[in-house]
Each structure stands twice: as C-alpha cells, then as structure tokens.
Design an enzyme around this catalytic site. Structure first.
Site, PDB file in Angstrom:
ATOM      1  N   ASN A 116       0.881  -1.170   0.000  1.00 46.15           N
ATOM      2  CA  ASN A 116       0.000   0.000   0.000  1.00 46.15           C
ATOM      3  C   ASN A 116       0.919   1.221   0.000  1.00 46.15           C
ATOM      4  O   ASN A 116       1.639   1.453   0.980  1.00 46.15           O
ATOM      5  CB  ASN A 116      -0.846  -0.048   1.270  1.00 46.15           C
ATOM      6  N   CYS A 167      -6.679   5.766   7.262  1.00 49.64           N
ATOM      7  CA  CYS A 167      -5.924   4.744   6.536  1.00 49.64           C
ATOM      8  C   CYS A 167      -4.967   4.067   7.517  1.00 49.64           C
ATOM      9  O   CYS A 167      -4.108   4.725   8.099  1.00 49.64           O
ATOM     10  CB  CYS A 167      -5.145   5.366   5.386  1.00 49.64           C
ATOM     11  N   GLY A 168      -5.143   2.751   7.712  1.00 50.09           N
ATOM     12  CA  GLY A 168      -4.306   2.032   8.667  1.00 50.09           C
ATOM     13  C   GLY A 168      -2.862   1.918   8.234  1.00 50.09           C
ATOM     14  O   GLY A 168      -1.935   2.245   8.996  1.00 50.09           O
ATOM     15  N   ASN A 169      -2.646   1.450   7.006  1.00 50.16           N
ATOM     16  CA  ASN A 169      -1.267   1.343   6.514  1.00 50.16           C
ATOM     17  C   ASN A 169      -0.646   2.721   6.343  1.00 50.16           C
ATOM     18  O   ASN A 169       0.550   2.920   6.584  1.00 50.16           O
ATOM     19  CB  ASN A 169      -1.242   0.587   5.189  1.00 50.16           C
ATOM     20  N   ASN A 218     -15.444   0.343   1.130  1.00 52.10           N
ATOM     21  CA  ASN A 218     -14.406  -0.610   0.754  1.00 52.10           C
ATOM     22  C   ASN A 218     -15.011  -2.008   0.835  1.00 52.10           C
ATOM     23  O   ASN A 218     -15.967  -2.243   1.583  1.00 52.10           O
ATOM     24  CB  ASN A 218     -13.214  -0.506   1.711  1.00 52.10           C
ATOM     25  N   GLU A 270     -10.600  -1.124  -2.917  1.00 54.71           N
ATOM     26  CA  GLU A 270     -10.499   0.061  -2.067  1.00 54.71           C
ATOM     27  C   GLU A 270     -11.176   1.274  -2.684  1.00 54.71           C
ATOM     28  O   GLU A 270     -10.842   1.704  -3.796  1.00 54.71           O
ATOM     29  CB  GLU A 270      -9.027   0.381  -1.764  1.00 54.71           C
ATOM     30  N   CYS A 306      -4.796  -3.322   2.670  1.00 51.20           N
ATOM     31  CA  CYS A 306      -5.606  -2.241   3.247  1.00 51.20           C
ATOM     32  C   CYS A 306      -5.640  -2.449   4.756  1.00 51.20           C
ATOM     33  O   CYS A 306      -6.219  -3.428   5.240  1.00 51.20           O
ATOM     34  CB  CYS A 306      -7.015  -2.270   2.662  1.00 51.20           C
ATOM     35  N   GLY A 307      -5.020  -1.555   5.499  1.00 52.93           N
ATOM     36  CA  GLY A 307      -4.851  -1.754   6.937  1.00 52.93           C
ATOM     37  C   GLY A 307      -6.149  -1.748   7.721  1.00 52.93           C
ATOM     38  O   GLY A 307      -6.390  -2.625   8.558  1.00 52.93           O
TER      39      GLY A 307
END
Length: 256
Positions: A13, A72-74, A168, A186, A196-197
């Site tokens: 990502n 956004c996690g990542n 998502n 996504e 996708c985190g």
C-alpha cells in the site's frame, strides 16, 4: 513551487509523503489526484501530509488517490515511520487523525498501530459491515485468490445501499484459527490494492465471530501483517493493534 516528497509503502500500500509543517502544500483535491496518478504524477494509493497539531506529536492528514479523505491504517503506520525519519518522534507516539488521536510504537521497520475501540461488526445474511474510520463490507469466501475482487467489489462499492459515499470491500479466506488471507477493493483508489490496513483489521474483527482468536496472522497480496485485539463482555473490541512493516522507497522533488 517545488515540493520535496518521499514515497513509503506498507505491505504494498503506497503513499506520497510530504512534511507539511510549514503548511506550504495546499489541501487541494485536484492536486492530490495529479500527484497520485501513476502515469502523469508520482503515483500512489494515497497522499499523506505531516503537520503540527497541539497536544500530540503530529497530525496525519490523509487523502485517497481521488482526493477524498478517510482513516488509513497502513498510511498511519507509514506516517509514523516518516515522522521517525523526520526526527519528530522516537519509539512511541500519539498523533492526530481524521478518526481522532491514535497511538503507535516503532521498532526498526515494524510499526504497531493502536486503533480506537470498536463495536462488533454488523452481521448480515451474506456479509459483515464495520466502519473503523473507513467503511468496510466484509465477505468470507472459500478461495480469496479466485474471488472477483474488482468486478464484485466495484459493484458493491457503488451500490445504492452505500450511496453516495461508497464502501471498501474485503474478501476474506479463513486459513485456520489464527490466520486469514485478505484481498481488498479500495474506495478512493477504485481498484484492488495490495493491502488495506483498516480493512484487514475489520476483517479480523469479523473473523472473531467465526471463532478466530487473537493474534491473527494476515496475508495480503502485498505482504504479511498481524492484528491483535481483546473481546469485551459488552459486545465490543478493545486494545486493537495493526502490526507490520512500513518502508521508505525513494525521495524526490516535484514542481507544483
């Protein structure tokens, strides 16, 4: 105006990272779209600004490739790594996001991101749904590698049910009691991403309903992560951690 940028990736990502503590970079949707374009710009699943914010170490301002905003996690994990590179933080941090303040730890290339507590995902007849800063429609499948991620994901993302914001879509294959394989369509990128985190975290919380136990090892097309959490007796999850690598790829300058 010339802007210095860095490129980071977290399990595939990828993000354009900009130190915007001077506030020189404008919050402009069209400019974000241009820079994230893989043919006419730098290229990335999103763009992240690091800015000053009272009471925490920094603020992460995240834009999807289409200029929209979400958690956004990542991207958060990459923002922590970038802030360490900039000398803003050391091994631990508390920083601001669109979903409020989050905490993280960094040791070498590995970033552990603590997400906010979550209610149990909503269980439907053929899917789960959870909004953990980003909305996720979660489908459990027999063979994730064979799932029509782009075709089915785009249909669900644009369905009337999720209009107008969209969602998502995560396709999850249970491997065993402590591991899953996850693919994601996504929103904002409008395609499958390598990882996708927030979607991986949401998928693991949904998998807990199927008997999976923390920690859960996650394989995505872009690499491996781990999700840890605790179940509470009142129907929620706490102490949620998304753990995985965040790496600098290259740096450059772009004329705006």
């Amino acid at each position: 105006m010339t802007i210095e940028f860095y490129k980071y990736q977290g399990t595939g990502n990828d993000f354009v990272m900009i130190d915007n503590r001077s506030e020189a970079f404008p919050h402009d949707e069209k400019l974000v779209q241009k820079l994230c374009d893989r043919r006419y710009g730098i290229g990335g699943d999103g763009l992240i600004l690091i800015q000053n914010f009272d009471g925490v170490d920094f603020e992460m301002v995240y834009f999807n490739a289409d200029g929209s905003q979400s958690l956004c996690g990542n991207g958060s994990r990459c923002a922590v790594s970038f802030s360490k590179f900039l000398g803003i933080i050391d091994s631990e941090t508390r920083f601001q996001t669109i979903d409020g303040p989050l905490e993280a730890k960094i040791n070498g290339d590995i970033v552990e991101l603590k997400l906010n507590d979550q209610e149990y995902p909503v269980k439907n007849e053929d899917h789960y749904f959870l909004n953990n800063g980003s909305p996720h429609h979660i489908i459990f499948v027999e063979r994730a590698e064979e799932a029509p991620v782009v075709k089915q994901g785009r249909t669900i993302r644009n369905s009337v049910k999720y209009s107008p914001e969209g969602t998502n879509v995560n396709f999850v294959e249970v491997k065993d009691q402590h591991s899953v394989y996850v693919r994601t369509y996504e929103r904002g990128v409008e395609d499958e991403t390598l990882s996708c985190g927030t979607g991986i975290t949401a998928s693991c919380l949904a998998a807990a309903d199927k008997g999976l136990m923390s920690p859960i090892k996650v394989t995505a097309p872009g690499g491996d992560l781990e999700v840890k959490f605790k179940n509470t007796q009142n129907g929620s999850f706490t102490d949620i951690w998304l753990i995985g690598p965040a790496l600098q790829v290259f740096e450059g300058r772009v004329v705006l």
